[in-house]
Write a protein that holds these residues in place. Structure first.
Motif, PDB file in Angstrom:
ATOM      1  N   LEU A  96       0.829  -1.201   0.000  1.00 28.75           N
ATOM      2  CA  LEU A  96       0.000   0.000   0.000  1.00 28.75           C
ATOM      3  C   LEU A  96       0.868   1.257   0.000  1.00 28.75           C
ATOM      4  O   LEU A  96       0.563   2.225  -0.716  1.00 28.75           O
ATOM      5  CB  LEU A  96      -0.929  -0.009   1.214  1.00 28.75           C
ATOM      6  N   GLU A  97       1.936   1.256   0.754  1.00 28.06           N
ATOM      7  CA  GLU A  97       2.847   2.405   0.750  1.00 28.06           C
ATOM      8  C   GLU A  97       3.417   2.638  -0.645  1.00 28.06           C
ATOM      9  O   GLU A  97       3.513   3.778  -1.124  1.00 28.06           O
ATOM     10  CB  GLU A  97       3.984   2.185   1.750  1.00 28.06           C
ATOM     11  N   ASP A  98       3.778   1.561  -1.324  1.00 25.52           N
ATOM     12  CA  ASP A  98       4.340   1.660  -2.667  1.00 25.52           C
ATOM     13  C   ASP A  98       3.322   2.225  -3.661  1.00 25.52           C
ATOM     14  O   ASP A  98       3.590   3.197  -4.374  1.00 25.52           O
ATOM     15  CB  ASP A  98       4.820   0.282  -3.113  1.00 25.52           C
ATOM     16  N   TRP A  99       2.116   1.639  -3.699  1.00 25.60           N
ATOM     17  CA  TRP A  99       1.120   2.085  -4.672  1.00 25.60           C
ATOM     18  C   TRP A  99       0.606   3.489  -4.367  1.00 25.60           C
ATOM     19  O   TRP A  99       0.382   4.282  -5.285  1.00 25.60           O
ATOM     20  CB  TRP A  99      -0.039   1.086  -4.733  1.00 25.60           C
ATOM     21  N   TYR A 100       0.433   3.795  -3.103  1.00 25.77           N
ATOM     22  CA  TYR A 100      -0.013   5.141  -2.731  1.00 25.77           C
ATOM     23  C   TYR A 100       1.043   6.171  -3.112  1.00 25.77           C
ATOM     24  O   TYR A 100       0.724   7.255  -3.611  1.00 25.77           O
ATOM     25  CB  TYR A 100      -0.286   5.176  -1.225  1.00 25.77           C
ATOM     26  N   GLY A 101       2.303   5.825  -2.933  1.00 25.89           N
ATOM     27  CA  GLY A 101       3.382   6.733  -3.314  1.00 25.89           C
ATOM     28  C   GLY A 101       3.411   6.987  -4.811  1.00 25.89           C
ATOM     29  O   GLY A 101       3.599   8.122  -5.259  1.00 25.89           O
ATOM     30  N   ARG A 102       3.217   5.950  -5.615  1.00 28.04           N
ATOM     31  CA  ARG A 102       3.190   6.124  -7.078  1.00 28.04           C
ATOM     32  C   ARG A 102       2.016   7.015  -7.498  1.00 28.04           C
ATOM     33  O   ARG A 102       2.162   7.906  -8.344  1.00 28.04           O
ATOM     34  CB  ARG A 102       3.039   4.761  -7.767  1.00 28.04           C
ATOM     35  N   TRP A 103       0.859   6.731  -6.919  1.00 28.34           N
ATOM     36  CA  TRP A 103      -0.352   7.480  -7.264  1.00 28.34           C
ATOM     37  C   TRP A 103      -0.221   8.942  -6.856  1.00 28.34           C
ATOM     38  O   TRP A 103      -0.562   9.841  -7.619  1.00 28.34           O
ATOM     39  CB  TRP A 103      -1.528   6.801  -6.565  1.00 28.34           C
ATOM     40  N   ARG A 104       0.288   9.184  -5.684  1.00 28.01           N
ATOM     41  CA  ARG A 104       0.440  10.552  -5.189  1.00 28.01           C
ATOM     42  C   ARG A 104       1.482  11.307  -6.013  1.00 28.01           C
ATOM     43  O   ARG A 104       1.298  12.479  -6.338  1.00 28.01           O
ATOM     44  CB  ARG A 104       0.827  10.529  -3.712  1.00 28.01           C
ATOM     45  N   ALA A 105       2.567  10.629  -6.364  1.00 34.14           N
ATOM     46  CA  ALA A 105       3.609  11.275  -7.163  1.00 34.14           C
ATOM     47  C   ALA A 105       3.096  11.650  -8.551  1.00 34.14           C
ATOM     48  O   ALA A 105       3.590  12.604  -9.164  1.00 34.14           O
ATOM     49  CB  ALA A 105       4.821  10.353  -7.290  1.00 34.14           C
ATOM     50  N   ALA A 106       2.099  10.911  -9.039  1.00 34.60           N
ATOM     51  CA  ALA A 106       1.512  11.200 -10.351  1.00 34.60           C
ATOM     52  C   ALA A 106       0.329  12.153 -10.245  1.00 34.60           C
ATOM     53  O   ALA A 106      -0.424  12.315 -11.209  1.00 34.60           O
ATOM     54  CB  ALA A 106       1.065   9.894 -11.015  1.00 34.60           C
ATOM     55  N   GLY A 107       0.168  12.790  -9.094  1.00 32.51           N
ATOM     56  CA  GLY A 107      -0.931  13.723  -8.909  1.00 32.51           C
ATOM     57  C   GLY A 107      -2.291  13.048  -8.914  1.00 32.51           C
ATOM     58  O   GLY A 107      -3.308  13.676  -9.221  1.00 32.51           O
ATOM     59  N   GLY A 108      -2.297  11.753  -8.568  1.00 29.98           N
ATOM     60  CA  GLY A 108      -3.545  11.006  -8.541  1.00 29.98           C
ATOM     61  C   GLY A 108      -3.991  10.493  -9.902  1.00 29.98           C
ATOM     62  O   GLY A 108      -5.086   9.934 -10.014  1.00 29.98           O
ATOM     63  N   PRO A 157      -4.578   7.989 -12.484  1.00 32.68           N
ATOM     64  CA  PRO A 157      -4.561   6.524 -12.429  1.00 32.68           C
ATOM     65  C   PRO A 157      -3.793   5.885 -13.572  1.00 32.68           C
ATOM     66  O   PRO A 157      -3.255   4.786 -13.429  1.00 32.68           O
ATOM     67  CB  PRO A 157      -6.046   6.153 -12.485  1.00 32.68           C
ATOM     68  N   GLY A 158      -3.724   6.578 -14.717  1.00 38.28           N
ATOM     69  CA  GLY A 158      -2.978   6.031 -15.835  1.00 38.28           C
ATOM     70  C   GLY A 158      -1.489   6.170 -15.651  1.00 38.28           C
ATOM     71  O   GLY A 158      -0.726   5.204 -15.783  1.00 38.28           O
ATOM     72  N   ALA A 159      -1.036   7.372 -15.320  1.00 37.53           N
ATOM     73  CA  ALA A 159       0.395   7.627 -15.167  1.00 37.53           C
ATOM     74  C   ALA A 159       0.996   6.836 -14.010  1.00 37.53           C
ATOM     75  O   ALA A 159       2.165   6.447 -14.052  1.00 37.53           O
ATOM     76  CB  ALA A 159       0.633   9.126 -14.959  1.00 37.53           C
ATOM     77  N   SER A 160       0.200   6.589 -12.974  1.00 37.85           N
ATOM     78  CA  SER A 160       0.706   5.855 -11.810  1.00 37.85           C
ATOM     79  C   SER A 160       0.711   4.342 -12.028  1.00 37.85           C
ATOM     80  O   SER A 160       1.320   3.604 -11.250  1.00 37.85           O
ATOM     81  CB  SER A 160      -0.147   6.173 -10.584  1.00 37.85           C
ATOM     82  N   GLY A 161       0.025   3.876 -13.066  1.00 37.99           N
ATOM     83  CA  GLY A 161      -0.062   2.449 -13.335  1.00 37.99           C
ATOM     84  C   GLY A 161      -1.192   1.753 -12.613  1.00 37.99           C
ATOM     85  O   GLY A 161      -1.447   0.564 -12.846  1.00 37.99           O
ATOM     86  N   VAL A 162      -1.905   2.468 -11.734  1.00 39.44           N
ATOM     87  CA  VAL A 162      -2.962   1.847 -10.937  1.00 39.44           C
ATOM     88  C   VAL A 162      -4.100   1.358 -11.828  1.00 39.44           C
ATOM     89  O   VAL A 162      -4.639   0.265 -11.623  1.00 39.44           O
ATOM     90  CB  VAL A 162      -3.491   2.831  -9.877  1.00 39.44           C
ATOM     91  N   HIS A 163      -4.469   2.161 -12.827  1.00 40.49           N
ATOM     92  CA  HIS A 163      -5.608   1.797 -13.671  1.00 40.49           C
ATOM     93  C   HIS A 163      -5.373   0.469 -14.380  1.00 40.49           C
ATOM     94  O   HIS A 163      -6.232  -0.424 -14.352  1.00 40.49           O
ATOM     95  CB  HIS A 163      -5.865   2.903 -14.692  1.00 40.49           C
ATOM     96  N   ASP A 164      -4.223   0.321 -15.022  1.00 42.50           N
ATOM     97  CA  ASP A 164      -3.957  -0.903 -15.785  1.00 42.50           C
ATOM     98  C   ASP A 164      -3.895  -2.128 -14.884  1.00 42.50           C
ATOM     99  O   ASP A 164      -4.418  -3.202 -15.237  1.00 42.50           O
ATOM    100  CB  ASP A 164      -2.651  -0.767 -16.565  1.00 42.50           C
ATOM    101  N   VAL A 165      -3.251  -1.983 -13.720  1.00 42.63           N
ATOM    102  CA  VAL A 165      -3.125  -3.137 -12.826  1.00 42.63           C
ATOM    103  C   VAL A 165      -4.472  -3.505 -12.232  1.00 42.63           C
ATOM    104  O   VAL A 165      -4.809  -4.691 -12.105  1.00 42.63           O
ATOM    105  CB  VAL A 165      -2.082  -2.849 -11.722  1.00 42.63           C
ATOM    106  N   TYR A 166      -5.276  -2.490 -11.890  1.00 36.00           N
ATOM    107  CA  TYR A 166      -6.610  -2.791 -11.368  1.00 36.00           C
ATOM    108  C   TYR A 166      -7.445  -3.518 -12.418  1.00 36.00           C
ATOM    109  O   TYR A 166      -8.087  -4.535 -12.127  1.00 36.00           O
ATOM    110  CB  TYR A 166      -7.341  -1.523 -10.917  1.00 36.00           C
ATOM    111  N   ALA A 167      -7.438  -3.008 -13.640  1.00 34.54           N
ATOM    112  CA  ALA A 167      -8.226  -3.631 -14.705  1.00 34.54           C
ATOM    113  C   ALA A 167      -7.776  -5.065 -14.959  1.00 34.54           C
ATOM    114  O   ALA A 167      -8.603  -5.958 -15.194  1.00 34.54           O
ATOM    115  CB  ALA A 167      -8.128  -2.795 -15.981  1.00 34.54           C
ATOM    116  N   ALA A 168      -6.473  -5.301 -14.897  1.00 33.24           N
ATOM    117  CA  ALA A 168      -5.955  -6.651 -15.157  1.00 33.24           C
ATOM    118  C   ALA A 168      -6.385  -7.633 -14.073  1.00 33.24           C
ATOM    119  O   ALA A 168      -6.559  -8.830 -14.344  1.00 33.24           O
ATOM    120  CB  ALA A 168      -4.432  -6.610 -15.253  1.00 33.24           C
ATOM    121  N   GLY A 169      -6.559  -7.143 -12.844  1.00 34.90           N
ATOM    122  CA  GLY A 169      -6.917  -8.037 -11.750  1.00 34.90           C
ATOM    123  C   GLY A 169      -8.373  -8.006 -11.362  1.00 34.90           C
ATOM    124  O   GLY A 169      -8.763  -8.629 -10.369  1.00 34.90           O
ATOM    125  N   CYS A 170      -9.196  -7.303 -12.141  1.00 37.41           N
ATOM    126  CA  CYS A 170     -10.603  -7.127 -11.790  1.00 37.41           C
ATOM    127  C   CYS A 170     -11.450  -8.249 -12.381  1.00 37.41           C
ATOM    128  O   CYS A 170     -11.616  -8.337 -13.604  1.00 37.41           O
ATOM    129  CB  CYS A 170     -11.113  -5.766 -12.262  1.00 37.41           C
TER     130      CYS A 170
END
Length: 288
Positions: free
Chosen positions: A208-220, A222-235
């Motif tokens: 959680l620290e890792d993913w939150y840090g990526r998301w926050r560094a990307a200004g939230g 979801p695409g630039a932080s990689g969260v969107h793609d990983v969430y979609a792949a595991g959904c």
């Protein structure tokens, strides 16, 4: 008195030898460090709801970003739509964290429960050796006896003007006879290679620290932080026929085809419309 030394209601340190208490001191040593996200780690034997407690502390100015509150037992645990979450003492991970993403536009804060889902699934897959999937918007799924079962859930709540408390509940060692409903599951029932909650909690919070840090560094973003793609792949919801129970007693049936940039589930109806759903209860339907 530390959690390792605390006695349960029967006067015994461990009422169930398969469920030892968490080692709060070791968790603090492993997770709370200068420059890291986690600013404090507290383990309590029993409480109503870690989310309620941490929201109240944040409102009173008694909790900093990165505060982690863990309970060995919750008596009033809640899921989405105020559903009850019950489990025997020390049978799972029941915790809440306080996040303050002040540099991220509030419009993107809706990604926090999805981001947390990615982090929990990633951490548990590594530490427990269990294949996990995500059900939009906030459930953790495992496979037990060839059936899809819910083993965990996430609940995010605003805490004042600048904070969000994210609560996580995961069934770790629940046995079949202890399941609150037939469609529930646990990591143990899914064949986890490890059910020691200390390393599981460390893995989840580090993820959680890792993913939150990526998301926050990307200004939230979801695409630039990689969260969107990983969430979609595991959904596990995507590609499925679903029924969304929406506010106002409205139901929408169709195929879940995407998660959009705002974290909403996009449902394609039989009439050819594509409708984004931002809130509601989603049921996976079996094909006719």
């Amino acid at each position: 008195m530390t959690p390792r030394d605390a006695a349960d209601d029967n006067g015994s340190r461990w009422s169930d030898l398969d469920r030892p208490p968490l080692n709060a001191a070791a968790l603090r040593r492993a997770l709370v460090r200068e420059g890291g996200l986690w600013s404090g780690m507290e383990v309590v034997q029993r409480t109503g709801s870690t989310n309620n407690d941490l929201v109240a502390r944040a409102a009173a100015g008694r909790a900093a970003e990165g505060a982690v509150l863990v309970a060995e037992e919750q008596t009033q645990g809640r899921g989405r739509l105020d559903r009850r979450w019950t489990a025997p003492p020390r049978s799972g991970l029941f915790f809440s964290v306080l996040l303050k993403p002040t540099e991220v536009p509030v419009a993107r804060w809706g990604w926090l429960p999805l981001l947390t889902g990615v982090a929990v699934a990633t951490g548990l897959s590594r530490a427990a050796g269990v294949d996990t999937a995500l059900k939009w918007p906030n459930d953790l799924l495992v496979t037990v006896g060839g059936e899809e079962r819910k083993a965990g859930g996430i609940l995010a709540e605003r805490a004042g003007e600048d904070g969000v408390v994210v609560g996580v509940g995961v069934n770790v060692t629940l046995r079949t006879e202890e399941l609150p409903v037939p469609l529930a599951g646990s990591l143990a029932l899914a064949g986890a290679v490890g059910t020691d909650r200390d390393p599981l909690l460390r893995a989840v919070l580090r993820s959680l620290e890792d993913w939150y840090g990526r998301w926050r560094a990307a200004g939230g973003d979801p695409g630039a932080s990689g969260v969107h793609d990983v969430y979609a792949a595991g959904c596990a919801t995507l590609g499925r026929l679903v029924r969304a129970e929406l506010p106002g007693d409205r139901a929408l049936v169709g195929r879940a085809v995407a998660v959009d940039g705002d974290g909403r589930l996009v449902i394609a109806t039989q009439e050819g419309a594509r409708e984004p759903v931002g809130a509601g209860d989603v049921v996976h339907l079996r094909p006719a």
